[in-house]
Structure formats: C-alpha cells, structure tokens
Design an enzyme around this catalytic site. Structure first.
Site, PDB file in Angstrom:
ATOM      1  N   GLY A 114       1.253  -1.471  -0.388  1.00  0.00           N
ATOM      2  CA  GLY A 114       0.394   0.292   0.153  1.00  0.00           C
ATOM      3  C   GLY A 114       0.847   1.358  -0.180  1.00  0.00           C
ATOM      4  O   GLY A 114       2.008   0.996   0.265  1.00  0.00           O
ATOM      5  N   PHE A 152       2.841   8.612   4.965  1.00  0.00           N
ATOM      6  CA  PHE A 152       4.385   8.074   5.318  1.00  0.00           C
ATOM      7  C   PHE A 152       4.945   8.014   3.957  1.00  0.00           C
ATOM      8  O   PHE A 152       6.045   8.060   4.164  1.00  0.00           O
ATOM      9  CB  PHE A 152       3.882   7.760   6.133  1.00  0.00           C
ATOM     10  CG  PHE A 152       2.930   8.232   7.747  1.00  0.00           C
ATOM     11  CD1 PHE A 152       2.969   9.260   8.094  1.00  0.00           C
ATOM     12  CD2 PHE A 152       2.255   7.055   7.090  1.00  0.00           C
ATOM     13  CE1 PHE A 152       2.400   9.802   8.709  1.00  0.00           C
ATOM     14  CE2 PHE A 152       1.174   7.672   8.354  1.00  0.00           C
ATOM     15  CZ  PHE A 152       1.154   8.988   9.521  1.00  0.00           C
ATOM     16  N   GLY A 153       4.856   6.791   3.389  1.00  0.00           N
ATOM     17  CA  GLY A 153       5.474   6.476   2.251  1.00  0.00           C
ATOM     18  C   GLY A 153       4.990   5.280   1.710  1.00  0.00           C
ATOM     19  O   GLY A 153       3.931   4.942   2.500  1.00  0.00           O
ATOM     20  N   SER A 154       5.240   4.012   1.146  1.00  0.00           N
ATOM     21  CA  SER A 154       4.758   3.364   1.249  1.00  0.00           C
ATOM     22  C   SER A 154       5.068   1.994   2.199  1.00  0.00           C
ATOM     23  O   SER A 154       6.253   1.942   2.714  1.00  0.00           O
ATOM     24  CB  SER A 154       5.004   2.166  -0.042  1.00  0.00           C
ATOM     25  OG  SER A 154       4.983   3.184  -1.436  1.00  0.00           O
ATOM     26  N   VAL A 155       4.282   0.475   1.947  1.00  0.00           N
ATOM     27  CA  VAL A 155       4.551  -0.060   2.916  1.00  0.00           C
ATOM     28  C   VAL A 155       4.191  -1.629   1.389  1.00  0.00           C
ATOM     29  O   VAL A 155       3.656  -1.372   0.848  1.00  0.00           O
ATOM     30  CB  VAL A 155       2.626  -0.355   3.627  1.00  0.00           C
ATOM     31  CG1 VAL A 155       3.315  -1.537   4.400  1.00  0.00           C
ATOM     32  CG2 VAL A 155       2.597   0.761   4.236  1.00  0.00           C
ATOM     33  N   LYS A 208       7.454  -0.313   6.207  1.00  0.00           N
ATOM     34  CA  LYS A 208       7.033   0.933   5.869  1.00  0.00           C
ATOM     35  C   LYS A 208       7.528   1.811   5.395  1.00  0.00           C
ATOM     36  O   LYS A 208       8.814   1.899   6.631  1.00  0.00           O
ATOM     37  CB  LYS A 208       5.613   1.234   6.930  1.00  0.00           C
ATOM     38  CG  LYS A 208       5.425   3.049   7.128  1.00  0.00           C
ATOM     39  CD  LYS A 208       4.569   3.240   7.466  1.00  0.00           C
ATOM     40  CE  LYS A 208       3.085   2.407   7.527  1.00  0.00           C
ATOM     41  NZ  LYS A 208       1.964   3.709   7.415  1.00  0.00           N
ATOM     42  N   ASP A 224      -5.471  10.102  12.911  1.00  0.00           N
ATOM     43  CA  ASP A 224      -6.060   9.490  11.280  1.00  0.00           C
ATOM     44  C   ASP A 224      -6.659   8.622  11.339  1.00  0.00           C
ATOM     45  O   ASP A 224      -6.622   7.805  10.109  1.00  0.00           O
ATOM     46  CB  ASP A 224      -5.062  10.296  10.813  1.00  0.00           C
ATOM     47  CG  ASP A 224      -4.453  10.069   9.046  1.00  0.00           C
ATOM     48  OD1 ASP A 224      -5.739  10.212   8.574  1.00  0.00           O
ATOM     49  OD2 ASP A 224      -3.376   9.684   8.451  1.00  0.00           O
TER      50      ASP A 224
END
Ligand code: NAG
Ligand code: NAG
Ligand code: NAG
Ligand code: NAG
Ligand code: NAG
Ligand code: NAG
Ligand code: NAG
Ligand code: NAG
Ligand code: NAG
Ligand code: NAG
Length: 805
Positions: free
Chosen positions: A513, A517-520, A534, A629
């Site tokens: 995903g 914050f960035g990709s996982v 992550k 969030d």
C-alpha cells in the site's frame, strides 16, 4: 490484559494550538531591552531586534536556515515565540548583506527606513511620501512594519503590508489598485535558502474579474480561485466551510469598488498563529502553528497536486505522484541543470541534455543520427504543434528529425511536434494512453545493431554475471545465518539493518500500500513470519529521537492495535516493521463492490474493537496518544476479521513532518473534526469525531458521500439523524443485511455515531464511554443535530473528494 506504556520523552500527541502566549519563554539576549520602535537616533545592528508590543513578531537580521545560504544575511520579520524559523517578510530579498555587525537598519534623513552596509545604502523603503527628519518605524503585533510620523500615528509613510514577500498575513489585503495599476501580491522565494523572487506569484486578477490567480513567470496562469460568488470562491470550498462553521475564528472579505479590488482574511482569535504562503514549489499553503507538535500544520493548499503547478519540474523533466507526494526526475539522456537548487527543493531549473543533438540528418550514416525513445502513459507537455506532413508514425518521426529544433513527437493518428523545451510532462495514473518519443543523440541510446559488439558483450557479461551470482549466494547465505540468529522474542523490538530489510522484502518488490508517510512492502522473516515494512519518506528526525519514539510505540500492545516488530534507522533511512494483516484494510471490505458485504455482527464487532483499541490509546496508556488520522484505510483486519488500528504514534514520530499527515487529509476531509479547521485545541475528541464519521460508513457500507450534490437527504450521516428522530433506523441498512441486523445494536451504533460528530468536543463521548454504549452497558439519549454535518452535507464540492479511490 492491561499493558503499560512507558512515558515518551514528552507527552505531546495532545496537539494544543498555541494558546497561552504568556507561557512561552521570552527570547534570549538583548530582548530584555527590546523595543518595537526604530528611530533615527537608535539604529538596529548585529543581533539586535525589534519586538512587537505583545511579543508576537520580531524584526532583525537573519540568515535562512537552509543549506547553501551561508554568508548571506537579510533583514526580516519572523514569529518571535516559536522555535522554527518562520520568516514572514524580507526587506532586502534580492540584496543580501555579508555582515550584520557592520550593517544597520535605520531611518534616513528623508524619512525612509534603510539598510546600510558600511556607508552605502543596500535597501530603502523608497517611499516618495517624503517626511524629512520626522519619522519612526514601529513593528506592530500584526507583523506589519509601519513607517510613520513621529507625533501623528495615522500619518503612515510606508508599511511592509504594502510590500509583501511570500507571506500573506491575517489582516493584510491581496489587492489590485485600479487607479495606479499597482498590485499588492506575494511572490515565492527562489528556493528555501534564497528569498529572492522566484517563479510564482499570487495576485488579484489584473483584468478585473473577481478572483485571484497563481502565475508562473508572471505570465502563465495555472490556477485561479474562480469568480467570487458573494460568499466564497468556487475553487476554494474549504473557505466556504470555514465561513459557515459557527465557531471558526477566520473571517473573509472580498471588496470590489471603483478604486480597487481586494481580498482579505483575518483571524479573530489573536492567540492563533496562521499564515498563507506561496511556496517555492508553486503551491499556496494555509497553515496554523500547532504548539504541541511544534510544527506548522497545513490545512489547505492550492493547487492540490504539485504536478499541476506550471513548470513544476522544469524542462525535460517528468512529474510523478499524487496530490500527497510527488517528485521530479530528469528524462533519460538529461541531467539536473542545477543540482544544488534541486536539493534545496527547487527543481524548476529542470534538466539539460547530456549530449548535444547531432541535428542535421542529411548525409549522416544512420548510426550517428539522433534517435528517439518512447515514454508511455504520460500527460503530454505543453505547446505542441501539429504537423500535416506526419501522416504516419514514420513520417511524423522524420518530420521531427528533419528540423533541428524539434525535441519530441507524439503520434496518435495526428502528428504532434514539440519545438522547444518540454514542460509539464506528467506520469498519468488514470491510464491515459498517450505516448511521447523523445529525441536524444545517438550515443545516449545503446546500440544493439552491431552484431560483433553484441556478441562480445554477451561473453564478457556472462562471466561477470556468473561471478556476481557466486558472490550474491555467499552474502545471501551469510545474511540468512545472521537473521536467523536475531532475537525474535515477542515484545522486544528488532533493530534491522537496511540491507537485511532489502533482502527480506526482495528489494522492496511487493508493495502492500501507499500512504501519506510512504509505501508499505511485504517481507518474510526466515521463520516464515510475514511482515509489513513501512518506508518512511522525507523524515528528517535525528536517530536518537526516532529510536525513543519507536521504542514507545513498540511497547504498546493491545489486541486491537497493530504490533510494531522492529525498525531500521540507518543514515537517513527510517523504516518500521509491523505484523502483517492478511485481510487488508477495512475500506477494501466496506467499499469494494466485488466482495461479499460484511455481516452485521462482523461490522458491530469491528466497530467495538476499534473503539477498544482507541480507548487504550486515549485512556489506558500512561501518556495518551491521539491518533489524528482515523479512517477505514487505517483499520486493518486480522484473522477472524479482528480489527487492528494502524499508524498510531506516527503523528509524534513525524514531528515537523506531521503536517504531511494533515495535508493528506485533504482528500478525506470528511473525517476531520471541525476544530482542525477552526483552530481550537485538538484533543482525543478529534479522534472521536473521526471515529463517528467512520462508524457511519461501517453502518452503511458506503462512503459518506459528500459529492452527490447539495441534498442533505443523500448525505448518510444526515439521513441517520433524521431516521433516529423518526424511529425508523432499520431502513438505513444495506438491503442485503436486513434480516441479519440486530435492531437494538443498529440503533445504538447510530446514536453513538451521531454523538461522536457533535460540533462541540465536550458533547462528544469518550472512547471508553463508546465501548460501554456499544456493549449495551449504558443507555444513551437522543443526540441533537450537529451543525457541522449540515455544513458538510451542503457545502462540499466534488473537486474536494476527487482523490478518493
Ligand atoms: C539595556 O539598556 C541599558 C541602558 O540603555 C544598558 O545599560 C544595558 O546594557 C542594556 N542591556 C542589554 C541586555 O542590552
Ligand atoms: C528607489 O527608487 C528609485 C526609483 O524608483 C530607484 O532608482 C532606486 O534604485 C531605488 N532605491 C533603492 C535603494 O531601492
Ligand atoms: C535633517 O537632519 C539633518 C541632520 O540631522 C540635516 O542635515 C538636514 O538638513 C535635515 N533635513 C531637513 C529637511 O530638515
Ligand atoms: C495626522 O495625519 C493624518 C494623515 O496624514 C492627517 O489627516 C491628520 O490631519 C494628521 N493629524 C494631525 C494632528 O496633524
Ligand atoms: C488578461 O488579459 C490578457 C489579455 O487579454 C490575457 O492574455 C490574460 O491571460 C488575462 N489574464 C487572466 C488572468 O485572465
Ligand atoms: C469571471 O468573471 C469574468 C468577468 O469579470 C468573466 O469574463 C469570466 O468568464 C468569469 N469566469 C467564470 C469562470 O465564470
Ligand atoms: C520568463 O519570462 C521572461 C520574459 O517574460 C523570459 O525572458 C524568460 O525566459 C522566462 N523564463 C523562463 C524560465 O521561461
Ligand atoms: C483582525 O482581528 C483582530 C483580532 O484578532 C482585530 O484586532 C483586527 O482589527 C482585525 N483586523 C482587521 C483588518 O479586521
Ligand atoms: C523548424 O520548425 C520551426 C517551428 O515550426 C520553424 O520555425 C523552423 O523554420 C523550422 N526549421 C527548419 C530548418 O525547417
Ligand atoms: C491525438 O492527439 C491530439 C493532440 O494531443 C488530440 O487533440 C487528439 O484528440 C488525439 N486524437 C486521438 C484520436 O486520440
């Protein structure tokens, strides 16, 4: 089981807005003598400052705190009481001085305020409204520096509010004077280390329409507000919401008369620090200072996606990414024209050719002729010219090849040619089929035509490859041994080596995903445990602080919270390793049409589980954690669809970068409590609000659809409120679920959701109370209709939710 949470270095996920100015430590040094007034007999030099009366702003010499700005000093105004250097105005933005000690800011005989270096005048307010030997300069608490008559405070000779830099402060006007033709506008800094005027300008439309615009190079309009409707701008729906929400401390005013047009905003609560800036990358950002996060939090920006900024990546460069994050990269065959400014966040200089074009093709052997390579699925650059000659792909190519200034072509039945630098080339995410062929010198494209060379390469390559394989195997075995011997005991965090994570995730090849914050990425430990890795992007936090935060998050254990297994902190790289959730995130289960709908009992179990997890974060940890969030994307489902809340603690971890999280909410503004926009203190009740909005979606199995128009009847949360009053909640549920639903549970869930989204946070229940209500231990009364819901139901335009998937 109650687990304990050790105290983090400071409990500050409670995001208070800067509220009590008096609590703040006064600045150091000469400030005890500081005054807000500059007179001819008392010039300012070195580290001396003016401080506005109530201490909000300071004026003095400063150096931008970005790399590469050393040795250049400016006179400017900044916020006096916050630790993050935030310059709101610069006097000599184009004419830095080299030494503040030998320079001074003073009032000259002609009444102007001037900067002197040695004996020469570097900068002057240069007002022609002359007032010899009779003026003083006063720094006001609005951030305005006013040069006025000594004895008559309404006789203003000049003010910094009429000469803005890149920042538009509350109370100031963005204006166009119809009589003089003068615009009071903001112009971006060149880059983060240089306040000289950059490429982007925000100004009132000088053509007289009732809007303001963003321009590139003073000529190209790439964004506009749309004409003022009397209460808002069509392309800034956020503003209309802020305008209608009762508690908002913001006011807006648009005036159009014979003399001028202007737009202004104000913050009625003096304790709130708020500003509107045109950034070096061409986006305007409205932000507020959040004291506990020690950060500026952006609450909206225009245009929403960086890639929509004209010339954002400069020439021969391609923009990729979404509204949340984007990046520029030089096209193949080109490199950064000015690597320094790229590093300072300004790619607008773009890229240049590595090798000049051969150009003339006539009489040249084919091998040496310029060549083309293809980039697929792009949004084509600006300023194409169509050609009649190019009636086939081949003809189109030769049409380009035969003209020295042609840089690229595209053929789709029509032949498009580009004769200048390529600007605004974008990767498309929506699957557009446009291709472009970029012209480069022959030497830039590997030549596979010469057979001999090819064979030679294969031979050499083969030997090299074999060598590599042996070496790789050796390291692989070694690493496997090392990882095997790692301590995988539960509860103790593993500190991973970056290389190991690279190996375990197969070089970050399987993406699970992409978030704010960035990709996982998916990874597999030697014991076959699957994990989610992550990669945090753009985190500039020190290693020590990162480790401290991570170890705090790592000790939080609860069945409804995602478990952190480990982390990596190496150089600038920061990664978090979590347990892997095979069933993905809640949004997939709720909103994807190709899945069987979740049963009512599962939904209820998910709602209760999430509430338990949040209760733990809010109330049972020693130091509470506000998630900030909450949305279906951040609820992961484990075995038996047990919900686990993800991404908690990241707001704190990100520190200054936290603003990115909030910016990312632009697409999901429906989950955002009104206090985020109104600027009130953020407490755990902000999570309660988001939880309520999500609960509506869990009940309905659909997004709280805000873009189906203006009818409050189609906005599910409003519908729930009505049906509750009418005692008719069973009509609310998915038709497929009707027989499956426990009506008492449904009513309870609806009541809870409505209480959660009350305007005033004190009316909202705590997470602990929500658990009790959902468990049927406590009864609730009928909730009142929240005003904010009506605002959401009526005021939201499709454009705002366009980046919901
Ligand atoms: C404050 O002003 C007084 C008198 O003008 C001076 O003697 C003193 O040194 C100043 N203190 C500081 C910290 O500048
Ligand atoms: C002041 O304005 C005049 C004319 O408008 C200009 O020639 C001069 O360079 C300006 N001086 C400074 C110090 O900006
Ligand atoms: C202003 O003061 C200076 C000396 O301080 C003097 O030379 C000058 O003539 C004065 N100007 C006017 C217009 O009074
Ligand atoms: C003060 O200045 C204002 C604006 O220039 C002027 O209208 C007013 O008459 C002045 N007042 C006095 C007392 O000189
Ligand atoms: C203003 O008018 C000029 C000339 O008609 C035009 O080129 C320009 O694009 C207009 N600007 C805006 C913001 O509409
Ligand atoms: C905005 O107003 C101007 C006239 O002032 C008009 O020409 C223009 O078409 C309007 N723009 C839109 C989008 O309605
Ligand atoms: C910006 O505009 C000026 C004149 O309008 C032009 O000379 C300059 O080349 C332009 N800059 C770029 C990067 O296109
Ligand atoms: C803006 O609001 C402040 C109160 O915070 C008030 O003192 C000030 O007069 C207002 N400014 C304008 C231009 O309305
Ligand atoms: C190349 O194309 C440009 C733009 O169409 C044109 O102005 C120029 O004359 C052409 N040059 C040649 C050599 O055909
Ligand atoms: C081909 O590209 C041109 C220019 O981009 C565009 O106007 C046209 O609609 C496209 N035609 C087809 C068939 O896609």
């Amino acid at each position: 089981m109650a687990s304990w949470c050790p105290p983090p270095p400071s409990c500050s996920l409670l995001l208070h807005l800067l509220v009590v100015a008096a609590l703040l430590v006064p600045s150091h040094g000469s400030s005890s003598n500081a005054t807000d007034t500059l007179t001819a007999s008392r010039p300012l030099s070195g580290d001396q400052k003016l401080i506005s009366q109530r201490g909000k702003f300071a004026l003095g010499f400063f150096q931008p705190q970005a790399e590469g700005s050393g040795g250049r000093w400016y006179v400017g105004i900044w916020y006096n009481k916050i630790p993050v250097q935030t310059i709101v105005w610069v006097a000599n933005r184009e004419k830095p001085i080299s030494d503040p000690a030998s320079s001074s800011l003073t009032i000259s005989d002609d009444g102007n305020i001037v900067i002197r270096q040695s004996k020469s005048i570097v900068w002057s307010s240069n007002s022609t409204n002359e007032a010899f030997n009779s003026t003083i300069a006063v720094l006001l608490d609005t951030g305005n520096l006013v040069v006025r008559h000594k004895s008559n405070s309404s006789h203003v000779v000049w003010q910094s509010f009429d000469d803005m830099t890149d920042t538009w402060l509350p109370g100031n006007k963005l204006s166009f004077n119809k009589v003089t033709g003068v615009s009071n506008r903001i112009i971006s800094w060149k880059n983060n280390g240089d306040p000289a005027p950059g490429m982007f300008t925000v100004e009132m439309d000088p053509n007289g329409s009732k809007q303001y615009i963003i321009l590139w190079n003073s000529s190209m309009v790439y964004w506009d507000t749309g004409n003022w409707t009397g209460s808002s701008f069509p392309n800034m729906p956020e503003l209309s919401r802020a305008n209608t929400y009762p508690n908002t401390p913001y006011t807006y005013q648009f005036v159009d008369n014979d003399q001028e047009t202007y737009f202004t905003y104000n913050v009625t609560d003096d304790r709130i620090l708020s500003r509107h800036v045109i950034g070096v990358s061409g986006q305007t950002q409205s932000s507020v200072w959040v004291e506990a996060a020690q950060a500026w939090v952006v609450y909206f920006s225009q245009p929403k996606a960086n890639c929509d900024v004209y010339g954002f990546c400069g020439a021969y460069s391609k923009c990729s990414g979404s509204a949340l994050s984007s990046s520029c990269s030089c096209l193949k065959g080109f490199s950064e024209r000015d690597p320094n400014s790229w590093n300072l966040g300004d790619p607008t200089a773009g890229c240049r050719r590595n090798v000049q074009l051969q150009c003339s093709s006539k009489g040249l052997e084919k091998e040496k002729q310029d060549r083309f390579y293809t980039i697929n699925s792009v949004k084509l650059p600006d300023k194409a010219q169509t050609s009649i000659e190019g009636t086939s792909n081949q003809n189109c190519q030769s049409a380009c090849l035969n003209n020295c200034s042609c840089t690229a072509y595209s053929y789709n039945g029509t032949c498009s040619l580009w004769y200048a630098e390529l600007l605004n080339l974008q990767d498309t995410i929506d699957g557009s089929l446009d291709n472009i062929h970029i012209r480069v010198a022959a030497s830039e494209l590997p030549d596979s035509r010469t057979k001999k060379r090819w064979i030679a390469r294969v031979a050499v390559g083969g030997v090299a490859a074999l060598g590599c394989a042996v070496i790789a195997l050796y390291f692989l075995l070694r690493r496997r041994r090392r990882i095997n011997s790692m301590n995988l005991a539960k509860g103790s965090l593993i500190s991973f080596k970056y290389n190991d994570l690279q190996f375990l995730t197969k070089n970050f090849s399987e993406i699970l995903g992409v978030g704010a914050f960035g990709s996982v990425f998916k990874g597999v430990l030697p014991d076959t445990t699957i994990m989610a890795v992550k990669k945090l992007e753009g985190l500039r936090q020190g290693e020590k602080q990162f480790r401290a935060e991570v170890s705090t998050i790592g000790t939080i254990q609860h069945v409804n919270l995602i478990q952190l297994l480990g982390f990596c902190s190496e150089g600038t790289k920061r990664l978090l390793v979590y347990e892997y959730m095979p069933n993905g995130s809640l949004d997939h289960h709720l909103f994807r049409s190709n899945r069987a709908p979740l049963s009512w009992s599962t939904r209820y179990q998910i709602a209760t589980g999430v509430a338990r997890g949040l209760t733990y974060l809010h109330e049972e940890c020693r130091d509470c954690i506000i998630h900030c969030d909450i949305k279906p994307e951040n609820i992961l489902l484990g075995e038996y669809l047990i919900p686990k809340v993800a991404d908690f603690g990241l707001a704190k971890l990100l520190g200054r970068d936290f603003s990115r999280v909030l910016t990312s909410m632009r697409g999901t503004i429906g989950y955002l409590a009104p206090e985020w926009i109104s600027g009130e203190a953020i407490t755990t009740k902000a999570d309660v609000f988001s939880y309520g909005m999500m609960l509506f979606e869990i009940i309905s199995g659909k997004r709280n659809n805000m873009h189906t128009g203006t009818s409050a009847n189609t906005f599910f949360p409003m519908l729930v409120v009505r049906k509750l009053v009418e005692g008719d909640v069973q009509t609310l549920i998915d038709s497929e679920l009707v027989n499956d639903v426990d009506l008492r549970e449904l009513e309870r869930a609806c009541m809870v959701a409505c209480w959660c989204v009350q305007d005033s946070e004190s009316s909202r229940p705590t997470m602990g109370e929500i658990v009790q209500i959902l468990e049927g231990l406590v009864n609730v009364e009928m909730p009142p209709v929240p005003r904010y819901l009506q605002v959401l139901a009526e005021g939201v335009k499709p454009s705002e939710v366009s980046n919901l998937s």
